[in-house]
Design an enzyme around this catalytic site. Structure first.
Site, PDB file in Angstrom:
ATOM      1  CG  HIS A  98     -13.481 -21.425  54.159  1.00 42.65           C
ATOM      2  ND1 HIS A  98     -14.348 -22.339  54.724  1.00 42.65           N
ATOM      3  CD2 HIS A  98     -13.965 -21.212  52.900  1.00 42.65           C
ATOM      4  CE1 HIS A  98     -15.299 -22.654  53.874  1.00 42.65           C
ATOM      5  NE2 HIS A  98     -15.089 -21.985  52.753  1.00 42.65           N
ATOM      6  CD  GLU A 135     -13.189 -24.292  57.295  1.00 35.42           C
ATOM      7  OE1 GLU A 135     -13.927 -23.328  57.025  1.00 35.42           O
ATOM      8  OE2 GLU A 135     -12.852 -25.163  56.466  1.00 35.42           O
ATOM      9  NE  ARG A 140     -18.596 -25.404  51.930  1.00 38.12           N
ATOM     10  CZ  ARG A 140     -18.382 -24.409  51.081  1.00 38.12           C
ATOM     11  NH1 ARG A 140     -17.179 -24.261  50.535  1.00 38.12           N
ATOM     12  NH2 ARG A 140     -19.360 -23.571  50.775  1.00 38.12           N
TER      13      ARG A 140
END
Length: 300
Positions: free
Chosen positions: A263, A244, A215
């Site tokens: 991602h 993000e 993450r």
């Protein structure tokens, strides 16, 4: 049994004996999240995938909720959100192969200069290149994906060191100081948020690479930029970032020693179909009174 599920075609076509399915908006845009609502009524179970955080917080408070299946490998705060007695299951099998292969591709690409060469427009000197033979790869968050990665890297001669929640501070420090590559597969918890900052980056060997597939908030972005700018860190591969998505003009963009992917480490073309099939398998076990194998009991 009444189960709340993501509103996707693959889930709507599932046949689940003894189960009433109701659906919530999933993978909606930021603007759509403001108007997203849950169907009314109590539920016994929740299949979580692409669920807006606002709906998640509401769903876990529904009376009668007994279990949650998150179709992710990471658990990202679920344990803190869930009321006492609600069982949590994850779905690491959906992601193990894709994330491990993505990580292996990143390690190979950084060593062979493919990240740098992809941005060049003329024939020049090759610069620093290496192989994985004898290279120490530290996997922080060593679990199912880490073991899959270890299998993939073994033929290349890499020396893999795994760290998990049972690793002592001394073991972690020793591994970091040996690392040629640090691969992050940690979940995001209160304990792991910004775990990789100036202190951890400073322990890495000069010229080492950071690879984050966990993450974005595992890494202090300011400290990462400082380590890159100073030359202490050889480079980075980031499938996740903080913030993000990474905004246009961010100083991480455009660096010849930084590869950023959006991602997608666990993404495959058949993910929705596999996710629906996995959910059906777990729900089937629960309706038969069986205990699914992926109950989350520890942090990582």
């Amino acid at each position: 049994m009444r189960v709340l599920m993501p509103d996707r075609p693959e889930f709507r076509t599932l046949t689940l004996p003894g189960v009433e399915t109701v659906f919530y908006p999933s993978f909606v845009s930021r603007d759509e999240r403001q108007s997203a609502v849950l169907p009314a009524g109590d539920v016994d179970g929740l299949v979580a995938w692409g669920m807006p955080r606002t709906l998640r917080r509401e769903a876990v408070q529904r009376p009668g909720l007994k279990w949650v299946l998150t179709l992710t490998a990471g658990i990202d705060g679920w344990k803190a959100d869930l009321p006492e007695g609600v069982a949590l299951y994850n779905a690491h099998e959906l992601h193990d192969a894709a994330v491990a292969q993505h990580a292996a591709a990143a390690l190979l690409s950084s060593g062979r200069g493919l990240i740098r060469f992809a941005q060049t427009r003329s024939w020049g000197k090759p610069g620093s290149l290496w192989t994985l033979k004898g290279r120490r790869v530290v996997v922080w968050g060593y679990g199912h994906i880490g073991r899959e990665l270890a299998t993939l890297l073994a033929p290349f001669g890499a020396e893999l060191i795994g760290l998990n929640s049972r690793s002592t501070p001394a073991e972690i420090d020793d591994a970091l100081r040996q690392a040629d590559d640090l691969v992050l597969l940690l979940p995001l918890t209160a304990q792991t948020r910004f775990i990789v900052g100036q202190e951890v980056l400073g322990k890495l060997r000069a010229g080492s690479w950071l690879h984050n597939f966990g993450r974005g908030e595992l890494v202090d972005t300011a400290a990462l930029l400082a380590a890159l700018d100073s030359g202490h860190l050889g480079g980075a591969v980031l499938d996740v970032t903080d913030p993000e998505p990474l905004p246009e003009g961010h100083p991480l963009w455009g660096r010849e020693n930084v590869l950023i992917t959006p991602h997608i480490a666990s993404t495959t073309d058949d993910m929705s179909a596999r996710a629906a099939g996995y959910a059906a398998e777990v729900i089937g076990q629960l309706t038969r009174g069986q205990e699914p194998k992926n109950r989350v009991r520890g942090e990582y």
